[in-house]
Design a protein around this motif. Structure first.
Motif, PDB file in Angstrom:
ATOM      1  N   GLU A  62     -33.645  37.803   1.298  1.00 28.84           N
ATOM      2  CA  GLU A  62     -34.652  37.170   0.039  1.00 28.84           C
ATOM      3  C   GLU A  62     -33.758  36.938  -1.228  1.00 28.84           C
ATOM      4  OE1 GLU A  62     -34.754  40.094   1.498  1.00 28.84           O
ATOM      5  OE2 GLU A  62     -36.934  39.438   3.089  1.00 28.84           O
ATOM      6  N   ALA A  63     -33.339  38.230  -1.871  1.00 24.15           N
ATOM      7  CA  ALA A  63     -32.267  37.656  -3.036  1.00 24.15           C
ATOM      8  C   ALA A  63     -31.561  36.483  -3.182  1.00 24.15           C
ATOM      9  CB  ALA A  63     -31.300  38.787  -3.412  1.00 24.15           C
ATOM     10  N   LEU A  64     -30.627  35.678  -1.326  1.00 23.30           N
ATOM     11  CA  LEU A  64     -30.108  35.410  -1.059  1.00 23.30           C
ATOM     12  C   LEU A  64     -31.392  33.604  -1.434  1.00 23.30           C
ATOM     13  CD1 LEU A  64     -27.655  34.019  -0.447  1.00 23.30           C
ATOM     14  CD2 LEU A  64     -28.488  33.428   1.560  1.00 23.30           C
ATOM     15  N   LEU A  65     -32.072  33.429  -0.926  1.00 28.93           N
ATOM     16  CA  LEU A  65     -32.853  33.055  -1.233  1.00 28.93           C
ATOM     17  C   LEU A  65     -33.794  32.503  -2.299  1.00 28.93           C
ATOM     18  CD1 LEU A  65     -35.757  32.925   2.008  1.00 28.93           C
ATOM     19  CD2 LEU A  65     -33.941  31.192   1.412  1.00 28.93           C
ATOM     20  N   LYS A  66     -33.973  34.020  -3.463  1.00 29.59           N
ATOM     21  CA  LYS A  66     -33.734  33.654  -4.750  1.00 29.59           C
ATOM     22  C   LYS A  66     -33.239  32.759  -5.161  1.00 29.59           C
ATOM     23  CE  LYS A  66     -37.431  36.967  -5.193  1.00 29.59           C
ATOM     24  NZ  LYS A  66     -37.592  37.977  -6.353  1.00 29.59           N
ATOM     25  N   ILE A  67     -31.867  32.876  -5.263  1.00 30.16           N
ATOM     26  CA  ILE A  67     -30.582  32.179  -5.695  1.00 30.16           C
ATOM     27  C   ILE A  67     -30.038  30.775  -5.226  1.00 30.16           C
ATOM     28  CG2 ILE A  67     -27.425  32.191  -5.700  1.00 30.16           C
ATOM     29  CD1 ILE A  67     -28.603  35.316  -5.320  1.00 30.16           C
ATOM     30  N   TRP A  68     -30.263  30.858  -4.196  1.00 28.05           N
ATOM     31  CA  TRP A  68     -30.586  29.601  -3.466  1.00 28.05           C
ATOM     32  C   TRP A  68     -31.687  27.913  -4.121  1.00 28.05           C
ATOM     33  CZ3 TRP A  68     -34.083  26.851   0.682  1.00 28.05           C
ATOM     34  CH2 TRP A  68     -33.394  25.718   0.706  1.00 28.05           C
ATOM     35  N   HIS A  69     -33.046  29.034  -4.317  1.00 37.51           N
ATOM     36  CA  HIS A  69     -34.256  28.199  -5.072  1.00 37.51           C
ATOM     37  C   HIS A  69     -33.535  27.843  -7.027  1.00 37.51           C
ATOM     38  CE1 HIS A  69     -36.322  27.383  -2.091  1.00 37.51           C
ATOM     39  NE2 HIS A  69     -36.388  29.031  -1.765  1.00 37.51           N
ATOM     40  N   ARG A  70     -32.658  28.997  -6.956  1.00 34.81           N
ATOM     41  CA  ARG A  70     -33.050  28.450  -8.177  1.00 34.81           C
ATOM     42  C   ARG A  70     -31.252  28.083  -8.875  1.00 34.81           C
ATOM     43  NH1 ARG A  70     -32.674  31.694 -13.087  1.00 34.81           N
ATOM     44  NH2 ARG A  70     -35.034  32.140 -12.344  1.00 34.81           N
ATOM     45  N   GLU A  71     -30.436  27.932  -7.392  1.00 38.38           N
ATOM     46  CA  GLU A  71     -29.900  26.932  -7.647  1.00 38.38           C
ATOM     47  C   GLU A  71     -29.677  25.470  -7.624  1.00 38.38           C
ATOM     48  OE1 GLU A  71     -26.799  26.964  -9.480  1.00 38.38           O
ATOM     49  OE2 GLU A  71     -26.683  28.813  -9.461  1.00 38.38           O
ATOM     50  N   GLN A  72     -30.817  25.024  -6.715  1.00 35.67           N
ATOM     51  CA  GLN A  72     -31.461  23.940  -6.616  1.00 35.67           C
ATOM     52  C   GLN A  72     -32.678  23.388  -7.579  1.00 35.67           C
ATOM     53  OE1 GLN A  72     -34.635  24.721  -3.270  1.00 35.67           O
ATOM     54  NE2 GLN A  72     -33.426  23.706  -1.772  1.00 35.67           N
ATOM     55  N   ASP A  73     -33.005  24.580  -8.811  1.00 40.27           N
ATOM     56  CA  ASP A  73     -33.641  24.300  -9.740  1.00 40.27           C
ATOM     57  C   ASP A  73     -32.305  23.479 -10.853  1.00 40.27           C
ATOM     58  OD1 ASP A  73     -36.415  24.921  -9.088  1.00 40.27           O
ATOM     59  OD2 ASP A  73     -36.449  26.744  -9.426  1.00 40.27           O
ATOM     60  N   ARG A  74     -31.949  24.319 -11.046  1.00 37.23           N
ATOM     61  CA  ARG A  74     -30.348  24.004 -11.808  1.00 37.23           C
ATOM     62  C   ARG A  74     -29.757  22.399 -11.559  1.00 37.23           C
ATOM     63  NH1 ARG A  74     -27.324  27.594 -14.098  1.00 37.23           N
ATOM     64  NH2 ARG A  74     -25.448  26.861 -13.489  1.00 37.23           N
ATOM     65  N   ALA A  75     -29.841  22.127 -10.767  1.00 33.41           N
ATOM     66  CA  ALA A  75     -29.429  20.916 -10.071  1.00 33.41           C
ATOM     67  C   ALA A  75     -30.037  19.763 -10.597  1.00 33.41           C
ATOM     68  CB  ALA A  75     -28.692  20.863  -8.363  1.00 33.41           C
ATOM     69  N   HIS A  76     -32.083  19.656  -9.989  1.00 32.04           N
ATOM     70  CA  HIS A  76     -32.677  19.119 -10.442  1.00 32.04           C
ATOM     71  C   HIS A  76     -32.798  19.064 -11.797  1.00 32.04           C
ATOM     72  CE1 HIS A  76     -33.856  17.777  -6.743  1.00 32.04           C
ATOM     73  NE2 HIS A  76     -34.214  19.780  -6.118  1.00 32.04           N
ATOM     74  N   ALA A  77     -32.059  19.746 -12.677  1.00 30.03           N
ATOM     75  CA  ALA A  77     -32.572  19.698 -14.189  1.00 30.03           C
ATOM     76  C   ALA A  77     -31.378  19.524 -15.060  1.00 30.03           C
ATOM     77  CB  ALA A  77     -32.660  21.593 -15.063  1.00 30.03           C
ATOM     78  N   GLY A  78     -29.783  20.094 -14.214  1.00 34.97           N
ATOM     79  CA  GLY A  78     -28.506  19.274 -14.343  1.00 34.97           C
ATOM     80  C   GLY A  78     -28.516  17.755 -14.110  1.00 34.97           C
ATOM     81  N   TYR A  79     -29.231  16.716 -13.698  1.00 41.39           N
ATOM     82  CA  TYR A  79     -29.055  15.651 -12.797  1.00 41.39           C
ATOM     83  C   TYR A  79     -30.240  14.767 -13.617  1.00 41.39           C
ATOM     84  CZ  TYR A  79     -24.039  16.750 -11.523  1.00 41.39           C
ATOM     85  OH  TYR A  79     -23.279  16.883 -10.857  1.00 41.39           O
ATOM     86  N   ALA A  80     -31.468  15.311 -14.301  1.00 42.69           N
ATOM     87  CA  ALA A  80     -32.393  14.153 -14.517  1.00 42.69           C
ATOM     88  C   ALA A  80     -31.470  13.546 -15.680  1.00 42.69           C
ATOM     89  CB  ALA A  80     -32.832  15.811 -15.224  1.00 42.69           C
ATOM     90  N   ASN A  81     -32.950  12.928 -15.721  1.00 40.95           N
ATOM     91  CA  ASN A  81     -32.428  12.132 -16.705  1.00 40.95           C
ATOM     92  C   ASN A  81     -34.146  11.874 -17.823  1.00 40.95           C
ATOM     93  OD1 ASN A  81     -31.540   9.262 -18.150  1.00 40.95           O
ATOM     94  ND2 ASN A  81     -31.934   8.408 -15.791  1.00 40.95           N
ATOM     95  N   PRO A  82     -33.535  11.876 -19.067  1.00 41.98           N
ATOM     96  CA  PRO A  82     -32.480  12.666 -19.400  1.00 41.98           C
ATOM     97  C   PRO A  82     -32.156  14.430 -18.972  1.00 41.98           C
ATOM     98  CG  PRO A  82     -34.381  13.001 -21.017  1.00 41.98           C
ATOM     99  CD  PRO A  82     -34.986  12.277 -20.065  1.00 41.98           C
ATOM    100  N   PRO A  83     -31.008  14.861 -18.791  1.00 42.22           N
ATOM    101  CA  PRO A  83     -30.581  16.176 -18.209  1.00 42.22           C
ATOM    102  C   PRO A  83     -31.936  17.283 -18.850  1.00 42.22           C
ATOM    103  CG  PRO A  83     -28.896  14.742 -18.897  1.00 42.22           C
ATOM    104  CD  PRO A  83     -29.868  14.230 -19.280  1.00 42.22           C
ATOM    105  N   LYS A  84     -32.534  18.485 -18.227  1.00 41.80           N
ATOM    106  CA  LYS A  84     -32.995  19.244 -19.441  1.00 41.80           C
ATOM    107  C   LYS A  84     -31.961  20.414 -19.043  1.00 41.80           C
ATOM    108  CE  LYS A  84     -37.287  17.619 -16.577  1.00 41.80           C
ATOM    109  NZ  LYS A  84     -37.717  17.717 -15.494  1.00 41.80           N
ATOM    110  N   LEU A  86     -30.321  24.090 -18.239  1.00 40.06           N
ATOM    111  CA  LEU A  86     -30.140  24.281 -16.854  1.00 40.06           C
ATOM    112  C   LEU A  86     -30.526  26.036 -17.220  1.00 40.06           C
ATOM    113  CD1 LEU A  86     -27.135  22.180 -16.336  1.00 40.06           C
ATOM    114  CD2 LEU A  86     -27.076  23.712 -14.903  1.00 40.06           C
ATOM    115  N   PRO A  87     -31.855  26.407 -15.984  1.00 45.67           N
ATOM    116  CA  PRO A  87     -32.226  27.572 -15.964  1.00 45.67           C
ATOM    117  C   PRO A  87     -30.852  29.016 -15.897  1.00 45.67           C
ATOM    118  CG  PRO A  87     -33.941  26.655 -14.249  1.00 45.67           C
ATOM    119  CD  PRO A  87     -31.472  25.463 -14.676  1.00 45.67           C
ATOM    120  N   PRO A  88     -30.977  29.963 -16.288  1.00 43.46           N
ATOM    121  CA  PRO A  88     -29.985  30.572 -15.745  1.00 43.46           C
ATOM    122  C   PRO A  88     -29.572  31.083 -14.777  1.00 43.46           C
ATOM    123  CG  PRO A  88     -31.769  32.960 -17.166  1.00 43.46           C
ATOM    124  CD  PRO A  88     -32.269  30.562 -16.690  1.00 43.46           C
TER     125      PRO A  88
END
Length: 95
Positions: A62-84, A86-88
């Motif tokens: 469950e912790a791994l899934l939370k980390i995985w989802h957060r890294e997905q959120d970080r990737a989408h934020a970092g590569y958004a146009n314009p960039p947003k 990044l969540p911690p």
């Protein structure tokens, strides 16, 4: 042989070489979180990716899934146009 592929010692079919060429920094998302495993979740070796990136590896799925989802959120934020912003990152640096 193509760059990024390696042949296992067994001589089997070449597999992607997922080992990072540099360590993850706090301001960069792990883009490997965008790759789906066979069941639609993280790839089976996502823990190995965290470890290779110098991050703490959770023991609980469950912790791994939370980390995985957060890294997905970080990737989408970092590569958004314009960039947003990044969540911690949830996975701390390994100590």
């Amino acid at each position: 042989m193509k760059p990024g592929l390696r042949v296992p010692s067994s001589g089997a079919v070449p597999v992607p070489d997922w080992r990072p060429t540099r360590w993850a920094t706090p301001d960069e998302p792990l883009l490997s979180a965008l790759v789906l495993g066979p069941g639609g979740g993280p790839v089976p070796f996502f823990r190995d990716i965290l470890k290779a990136a110098g991050l703490a590896v959770p023991r609980i799925d469950e912790a791994l899934l939370k980390i995985w989802h957060r890294e997905q959120d970080r990737a989408h934020a970092g590569y958004a146009n314009p960039p947003k912003e990044l969540p911690p990152r949830l996975a701390p640096q390994a100590g």
